[in-house]
Design an enzyme around this catalytic site. Structure first.
Site, short mmCIF file in Angstrom:
data_model
loop_
_atom_site.label_atom_id
_atom_site.label_comp_id
_atom_site.label_asym_id
_atom_site.label_seq_id
_atom_site.Cartn_x
_atom_site.Cartn_y
_atom_site.Cartn_z
N LYS A 68 31.31 -6.45 -126.84
CA LYS A 68 31.41 -7.64 -127.71
C LYS A 68 32.75 -7.80 -128.44
CE LYS A 68 28.64 -9.63 -126.76
NZ LYS A 68 28.57 -10.08 -125.32
N HIS A 131 33.05 0.73 -120.82
CA HIS A 131 32.72 0.70 -122.25
C HIS A 131 32.73 2.11 -122.84
CE1 HIS A 131 31.89 -3.50 -122.54
NE2 HIS A 131 30.79 -3.50 -121.83
N SER A 161 28.45 -10.85 -133.05
CA SER A 161 28.44 -11.19 -131.63
C SER A 161 27.38 -10.37 -130.89
CB SER A 161 29.84 -10.91 -131.05
OG SER A 161 29.90 -11.29 -129.71
P1 A3P Z 1 31.29 -14.42 -129.99
O1 A3P Z 1 29.91 -13.94 -129.78
O2 A3P Z 1 31.82 -14.11 -131.36
O3 A3P Z 1 31.48 -15.85 -129.62
P2 A3P Z 1 32.42 -9.33 -124.64
O4 A3P Z 1 33.11 -10.07 -123.56
O5 A3P Z 1 33.07 -8.00 -124.96
O6 A3P Z 1 30.97 -9.23 -124.40
O7 A3P Z 1 32.65 -10.16 -125.99
C1 A3P Z 1 32.01 -11.39 -126.14
C2 A3P Z 1 32.74 -12.17 -127.22
O8 A3P Z 1 33.98 -12.67 -126.69
C3 A3P Z 1 31.93 -13.39 -127.61
O9 A3P Z 1 32.25 -13.60 -128.99
C4 A3P Z 1 32.51 -14.46 -126.71
O10 A3P Z 1 32.27 -15.77 -127.14
C5 A3P Z 1 33.98 -14.10 -126.77
N1 A3P Z 1 34.74 -14.65 -125.63
C6 A3P Z 1 34.34 -14.78 -124.35
N2 A3P Z 1 35.31 -15.34 -123.62
C7 A3P Z 1 36.35 -15.57 -124.45
C8 A3P Z 1 37.63 -16.16 -124.27
N3 A3P Z 1 38.04 -16.62 -123.09
N4 A3P Z 1 38.44 -16.23 -125.35
C9 A3P Z 1 38.04 -15.77 -126.56
N5 A3P Z 1 36.84 -15.23 -126.79
C10 A3P Z 1 35.98 -15.12 -125.74
#
Ligand code: A3P
Length: 327
Positions: A68, A131, A161
């Site tokens: 996340k 991870h 998140s």
């Molecule tokens: P939020 O839940 O705060 O919106 P991971 O990829 O490690 O699972 O993290 C997910 C988080 O990254 C989520 O945050 C998601 O919305 C955000 N995210 C996904 N794609 C993204 C992008 N292209 N740019 C910025 N944030 C992104």
């Protein structure tokens, strides 16, 4: 090359069942404590198998992230940067039709929990993600000179998140307070979150020769093109003056942006499946959209009470004071 019935098969008989469990009727955390970290049960055999069998190469690029913190985005960026020579026509780019998780495999999820293990040879250099915290990385990674890109994020937004993601995955997830208390105790997937970050940061301090790039989600959000250039340099594929002149940096930044990726059909309406998972959760697949919620910084203010904020600030101060990492 790894045989078809390789590591993931051999590790199935490991002592995973003897590990303590954190399976509450409410939280459905499914976490196993493993060498001081909390590993999701469905990833545990993959973790053990990758530790045992993964052979890192000095040319590998390994994206290391706690969940996340922007893994999906970072995968998109690394893939787009490293492969830009092959995909000059952005209209034909694989990121338009595949979720980044399908382009950059997760060591302990996509590769080592499968019956059929990927042929890890073809891509050069190989781009992989994990991870796993530094201390749990396969020895071959620690012994190699492969490059590590480490991404972290403000702990409060990471928690919020995670909370949303878990709610989407398990609709009966514990209350926000309960989940928060567990997060503070370190009981989050691949956590504790702070030890995950600290384990890698401390290694980079102790061993400055180790090729590691630390990236903070919030800073990348603020200055995406600056960071794209920095990452490209780290990966030994810097932007040429010609590329800069024709706007390639901005093009890749837009391609990987939240607005673009989250609005693609593949990421709006398709599902992502961990291969061969018998667990109910993953047998149905996870909506790709679950990885694209809001993509903003500071959303925690809408969820955390002042007591929660104080508690987390206190932990962060205690853990990160004087260690030289902006957290
Ligand atoms: P939020 O839940 O705060 O919106 P991971 O990829 O490690 O699972 O993290 C997910 C988080 O990254 C989520 O945050 C998601 O919305 C955000 N995210 C996904 N794609 C993204 C992008 N292209 N740019 C910025 N944030 C992104």
């Amino acid at each position: 090359h790894l045989e078809e019935d390789g590591p993931s098969q051999k590790c199935k008989g490991g002592n995973i069942s003897s590990l303590p469990n954190d399976i509450g009727p409410q939280d459905k955390g499914f976490l196993n404590e493993y060498h001081g970290f909390w590993i999701p049960a469905l990833a545990t055999s993959g973790v053990i198998a990758s530790q045992k069998y993964f052979q890192a190469r000095d040319t590998d690029i390994l994206l290391v992230t706690p969940p996340k913190v922007g893994t999906t985005w970072s995968k998109a960026i690394l893939f787009a940067l490293m492969n830009r020579i092959h995909y000059q026509d952005l209209q034909e780019h694989p990121l338009l039709t595949k979720i980044p998780h399908d382009l950059v495999p997760l060591l302990e999820g996509d590769i080592y929990t499968k019956k059929k293990v990927h042929d890890l040879n073809p891509a050069f250099p190989r781009l992989l993600s994990t991870h796993l915290p530094y201390v749990l990385l396969p020895t071959s990674v620690k012994d190699s000179t492969c490059k590590i890109v480490y991404v972290y994020r403000n702990a409060k937004d990471t928690f919020v998140s995670l909370w949303h993601f878990q709610n989407r995955l398990y609709p009966t997830t514990a209350s926000l307070e309960e989940a928060f208390n567990k997060f503070c105790k370190g009981m989050s997937p691949f956590g504790s979150y702070w030890d995950h970050v600290l384990s890698c940061w401390k290694k980079s301090i102790q061993n400055p020769g180790r090729k590691m790039l630390f990236l903070k989600y919030e800073e990348m959000k603020e200055q995406p093109t600056t960071y794209l250039k920095r990452i490209a340099e780290f990966l030994d594929c810097p932007f040429s003056p010609e590329e800069e002149a024709k706007g390639t940096v901005n093009d890749i930044s837009s391609l990987c942006s939240f607005d673009n990726l989250s609005n693609l059909d593949v990421n709006k309406s398709r599902k992502w499946c961990l291969p061969d998972h018998k667990m109910t959760l993953f047998s149905q697949g996870v909506d790709n959209a679950a990885f694209f919620r809001q993509g903003q910084t500071g959303d925690w203010v809408n969820y955390l009470t002042s007591e929660m904020t104080e508690k987390l600030d206190h932990i962060i101060e205690e853990k990160f004071h004087g260690i030289g990492l902006k957290f």
